[in-house]
Structure formats: C-alpha cells, structure tokens
Design a protein around this motif. Structure first.
Motif, PDB file in Angstrom:
ATOM      1  N   PRO A   1     -24.381 -33.145  30.877  1.00 19.32           N
ATOM      2  CA  PRO A   1     -25.292 -34.208  31.346  1.00 19.32           C
ATOM      3  C   PRO A   1     -26.739 -33.990  30.908  1.00 19.32           C
ATOM      4  N   ASP A   2     -27.080 -32.759  30.532  1.00 17.70           N
ATOM      5  CA  ASP A   2     -28.460 -32.459  30.113  1.00 17.70           C
ATOM      6  C   ASP A   2     -28.656 -32.640  28.613  1.00 17.70           C
ATOM      7  N   TYR A   3     -27.575 -32.983  27.918  1.00 13.05           N
ATOM      8  CA  TYR A   3     -27.689 -33.142  26.463  1.00 13.05           C
ATOM      9  C   TYR A   3     -28.540 -34.379  26.141  1.00 13.05           C
ATOM     10  N   VAL A   4     -29.494 -34.200  25.243  1.00  7.58           N
ATOM     11  CA  VAL A   4     -30.348 -35.306  24.814  1.00  7.58           C
ATOM     12  C   VAL A   4     -29.728 -35.947  23.580  1.00  7.58           C
ATOM     13  N   SER A   5     -29.302 -37.175  23.738  1.00  8.06           N
ATOM     14  CA  SER A   5     -28.609 -37.861  22.648  1.00  8.06           C
ATOM     15  C   SER A   5     -29.542 -38.123  21.468  1.00  8.06           C
ATOM     16  N   LYS A   6     -29.023 -37.902  20.262  1.00 10.24           N
ATOM     17  CA  LYS A   6     -29.760 -38.203  19.040  1.00 10.24           C
ATOM     18  C   LYS A   6     -29.010 -39.297  18.280  1.00 10.24           C
ATOM     19  N   ARG A   7     -28.634 -40.317  19.023  1.00 12.30           N
ATOM     20  CA  ARG A   7     -27.825 -41.402  18.478  1.00 12.30           C
ATOM     21  C   ARG A   7     -28.535 -42.102  17.328  1.00 12.30           C
ATOM     22  N   ILE A   8     -27.800 -42.254  16.223  1.00 16.20           N
ATOM     23  CA  ILE A   8     -28.308 -43.000  15.073  1.00 16.20           C
ATOM     24  C   ILE A   8     -27.719 -44.404  15.162  1.00 16.20           C
ATOM     25  N   ARG A   9     -28.575 -45.373  15.389  1.00 17.46           N
ATOM     26  CA  ARG A   9     -28.100 -46.752  15.528  1.00 17.46           C
ATOM     27  C   ARG A   9     -28.307 -47.493  14.209  1.00 17.46           C
ATOM     28  N   LEU A  10     -27.213 -48.014  13.670  1.00 17.71           N
ATOM     29  CA  LEU A  10     -27.272 -48.700  12.389  1.00 17.71           C
ATOM     30  C   LEU A  10     -27.658 -50.159  12.591  1.00 17.71           C
ATOM     31  N   GLY A  11     -28.559 -50.626  11.771  1.00 18.28           N
ATOM     32  CA  GLY A  11     -28.934 -52.025  11.808  1.00 18.28           C
ATOM     33  C   GLY A  11     -28.029 -52.836  10.891  1.00 18.28           C
ATOM     34  N   GLY A  12     -28.227 -54.144  10.877  1.00 12.24           N
ATOM     35  CA  GLY A  12     -27.472 -55.007   9.984  1.00 12.24           C
ATOM     36  C   GLY A  12     -26.025 -55.172  10.390  1.00 12.24           C
ATOM     37  N   GLU A  13     -25.296 -55.843   9.541  1.00 16.15           N
ATOM     38  CA  GLU A  13     -23.884 -56.111   9.773  1.00 16.15           C
ATOM     39  C   GLU A  13     -23.042 -55.476   8.673  1.00 16.15           C
ATOM     40  N   VAL A  14     -21.785 -55.122   9.016  1.00 20.53           N
ATOM     41  CA  VAL A  14     -20.863 -54.612   8.002  1.00 20.53           C
ATOM     42  C   VAL A  14     -20.599 -55.744   6.996  1.00 20.53           C
ATOM     43  N   PRO A  15     -20.778 -55.506   5.694  1.00 15.91           N
ATOM     44  CA  PRO A  15     -20.542 -56.558   4.705  1.00 15.91           C
ATOM     45  C   PRO A  15     -19.101 -57.049   4.742  1.00 15.91           C
ATOM     46  N   SER A  16     -18.895 -58.256   4.255  1.00 19.99           N
ATOM     47  CA  SER A  16     -17.550 -58.832   4.232  1.00 19.99           C
ATOM     48  C   SER A  16     -16.730 -58.243   3.093  1.00 19.99           C
ATOM     49  N   PRO A  17     -15.476 -57.847   3.366  1.00 16.24           N
ATOM     50  CA  PRO A  17     -14.621 -57.351   2.279  1.00 16.24           C
ATOM     51  C   PRO A  17     -14.190 -58.461   1.317  1.00 16.24           C
ATOM     52  N   ILE A  18     -14.440 -59.729   1.685  1.00 13.22           N
ATOM     53  CA  ILE A  18     -14.142 -60.833   0.771  1.00 13.22           C
ATOM     54  C   ILE A  18     -15.212 -60.914  -0.312  1.00 13.22           C
ATOM     55  N   ASP A  19     -16.458 -60.642   0.081  1.00 13.45           N
ATOM     56  CA  ASP A  19     -17.573 -60.698  -0.870  1.00 13.45           C
ATOM     57  C   ASP A  19     -18.441 -59.460  -0.685  1.00 13.45           C
ATOM     58  N   PRO A  20     -17.929 -58.289  -1.079  1.00 11.76           N
ATOM     59  CA  PRO A  20     -18.692 -57.058  -0.865  1.00 11.76           C
ATOM     60  C   PRO A  20     -19.940 -57.022  -1.743  1.00 11.76           C
ATOM     61  N   PRO A  21     -20.950 -56.257  -1.343  1.00 12.67           N
ATOM     62  CA  PRO A  21     -22.165 -56.152  -2.148  1.00 12.67           C
ATOM     63  C   PRO A  21     -21.875 -55.602  -3.540  1.00 12.67           C
ATOM     64  N   LYS A  22     -22.708 -55.972  -4.496  1.00 12.05           N
ATOM     65  CA  LYS A  22     -22.529 -55.502  -5.874  1.00 12.05           C
ATOM     66  C   LYS A  22     -23.079 -54.095  -6.062  1.00 12.05           C
ATOM     67  N   GLY A  23     -23.801 -53.617  -5.073  1.00 12.73           N
ATOM     68  CA  GLY A  23     -24.311 -52.255  -5.108  1.00 12.73           C
ATOM     69  C   GLY A  23     -23.765 -51.462  -3.936  1.00 12.73           C
ATOM     70  N   SER A  24     -24.581 -50.557  -3.403  1.00 15.97           N
ATOM     71  CA  SER A  24     -24.177 -49.718  -2.275  1.00 15.97           C
ATOM     72  C   SER A  24     -23.899 -50.566  -1.041  1.00 15.97           C
TER      73      SER A  24
END
Length: 336
Positions: free
Chosen positions: A263-286
C-alpha cells in the motif's frame, strides 16, 4: 537447445469487403509479419492489449485460420500450407486450449465424450482403452472418475477449465497454445489452474505459448516473454529481463500498469495518450510513434523496423519513437 516451433514472417490479413458485389476494399492486418520460436518444454508468454492480434496468432499456429503468408515449422515439418488431411497426424503434437470453458465445451456432450473425442478422431486404441484413458486424464487434472458421465453445465468454471486441460493433453502433445486460459476464472481459481499447468509441463515436458493480457500471470509462468503491438512483436526476451529492464516504450507502459500489493508503493504509471491505430489502415511509419504523436514519427514513414538483438537474447523493434537515444543508436547500427 533445439527449436520445437519456429514461426517466420507470419501474416494473417482478413479481407474487408463492401458494396453490392462485395468487392475487397482493404484488409484487417491482425498479424503482420511475426517471427519467433519456442523450445521444447519452455513457456513463451505473449502479451499485449486487446485487439493486438494475440489470439489470431494462436489460432494460426493450430491452423484454425489459414495464414495469409509466412511459415509455421513444427519440428521439421512446415505446417503452414498442409492440407487438412496431411495436417491431421501432426495435430497430435500441437493442441489449443481456449479462454472461455463454457463456450469451448459442447454442452450436449458428456465429459467422457469431450475428453475422448481427440482419441476417437485419431483412432487411438480400442473403445475400452479410450475410456480408461479418459478416467486417467480426469484424475491427472484433479477431477473424480464420476465426472466422466456428467455434462459441462454441472461444473464450476474452474472445473470446466480442468476438463479443457484434460482434452488438450489427451494426445500427449509436444506443445499447447493457451489462449488466456485463466482470464475467465475467479482469482482464487486462477492460481489452481496455473499450478496444474506448471505441474503438467514438468511431468510431460510440454511447451506452452501462453497468451494473456495479465502481465502478473505471465511473469509467474513464462520463461520468455514476447510483447505484441498492432500485429507485430516489438520486444522479446527472457522473463526476468523483460520485467526488470524493458527497452521498448510500449513494454514499459504495460509493466507500469501492474498493481502492487504494497500500500505504500508509489505508482509510476505511464499513461499513453492517443488511440491504438486501426489494423485496417495502420500508420505508414511507427505505429507506436503515431499513437503518442512522437516528434520522430515523420522520419519513420516507410522505414523498416525489424527486431534487433539489442543485448544477448534480448530483441526489440528498431523504432526511434520507442527506444532511448542510446538504444536507438545501437539498433540503428545493427540494422545497417
């Protein structure tokens, strides 16, 4: 050590059709160029968000889906393009266990019929020998012999999953594809089923591909871990290395979400912004760089980002949007 299963550049693209003539309009790139191997008797954990292609990959390995391209080599046999007739004898060696025991077991069959079915299909032994084998298998997974004449609806979720385990090991396979085998169970029951799988692996020397989204469970059971994002593996290493020293930004974000008992652990949560790209039209780069609007994204358009061995037995995608500057310099030199 030798390789039991080797997957090379596997792709599974589902056509998207539309219009009156159902013309092909595009494709869902569920699995898009995946390569890895599994050694005899080891567990490879496969993790990632829902929709990243984990389950599709598992179903390709047992040929429930016909892969678009790539190779699946089981020992010395390439099973990726075998006819169903030629594939049947090899099904003894690779079996699959599904996520929801309520749906994967035929409610109109008795437990005996369910567990005996693989033996019937492969025509192993006499009927009496198959029935005896069913009793042996039920005992092995912790169920009484009396369970054989009951139906799946008469059992709890954990007991139904034990029936699924008995069916999957009936042919003494060399490998099991486990598609989130404990995610539908209560936490208290999860540990029992996991311990059963660990004991069976030691006894029978079975290799596992353990598909899951719960990284705490994967850490408990896996020898190596592969991290999947939008149809591709972005990092692969032994379990201890992945959890202690992740190199890909997506892996770091996933690991930061694991809850801590302290309970004393300080979370270092990394929260990702944006949305997961669509697998129908994936990005042309990363794909990951596109999601987080990384400043290096534009320079990755059209770039090949293969897995590179950043340190011995630790593979990571050569992606400038996802690596530290130091790792990117190293990965860039390896690609060259």
């Amino acid at each position: 050590m030798s390789k039991l299963l080797e997957v090379k550049d596997l792709k599974m693209h589902f056509p998207v059709r539309g219009g009156v003539t159902l013309k092909k309009m595009g494709a869902v790139k569920a699995v898009d160029g995946v390569s890895f191997f599994v050694r005899p008797g080891e567990t490879l954990g496969l993790v990632g968000e829902s929709g990243c292609g984990k389950s599709t990959l598992g179903k390709c390995l047992v040929r429930l889906y016909e892969p678009t391209s790539g190779n699946i080599v089981l020992e010395s046999a390439d099973i990726s393009e075998l006819s169903q007739k030629n594939l049947r004898p090899l099904r003894r060696d690779i079996q699959m266990m599904f996520q929801d025991p309520a749906e994967s077991l035929n409610s109109r069959f008795s437990v005996r019929q369910i567990v005996r079915e693989p033996l019937d299909i492969q025509k192993i032994g006499t009927k009496a020998e198959r029935n005896a084998k069913v009793d042996e298998l039920l005992k092995k997974v912790g169920l009484p012999a009396s369970a054989a004449d009951k139906f799946p609806d008469e059992f709890s979720g954990g007991q139904r999953q034990r029936i699924g385990v008995a069916r999957s090991i009936a042919l003494n396979p060399k490998m099991l594809v486990l598609d989130e085998p404990v995610s539908a169970l209560d936490v208290s029951v999860q540990s029992q089923v996991l311990n059963l799988l660990v004991d069976l692996q030691k006894e029978m020397n079975i290799a596992y591909l353990f598909i899951a989204h719960d990284l705490a469970v994967v850490k408990h059971i896996s020898d190596r871990v592969a991290v999947m994002y939008l149809g591709k593996i972005v990092e692969l290493a032994d379990s201890e290395t992945i959890y202690k020293n992740p190199r890909h930004a997506y892996t770091k974000a996933l690991l930061s979400a694991i809850p801590h008992a302290d309970p004393d652990y300080v979370s270092k949560r990394i929260r990702l912004g944006g949305e997961v790209p669509s697998p129908i039209d994936p990005p042309k780069g990363s794909a990951f760089g596109h999601r987080i609007n990384h400043p290096c994204y534009e320079e990755t358009i059209g770039m090949e980002m293969p897995l590179v061995e950043i340190t011995p037995e630790h593979w990571v995608a050569a992606d400038p949007c996802s690596l530290s500057e130091e790792d990117w310099e190293k990965a860039k030199d390896i690609v060259k």
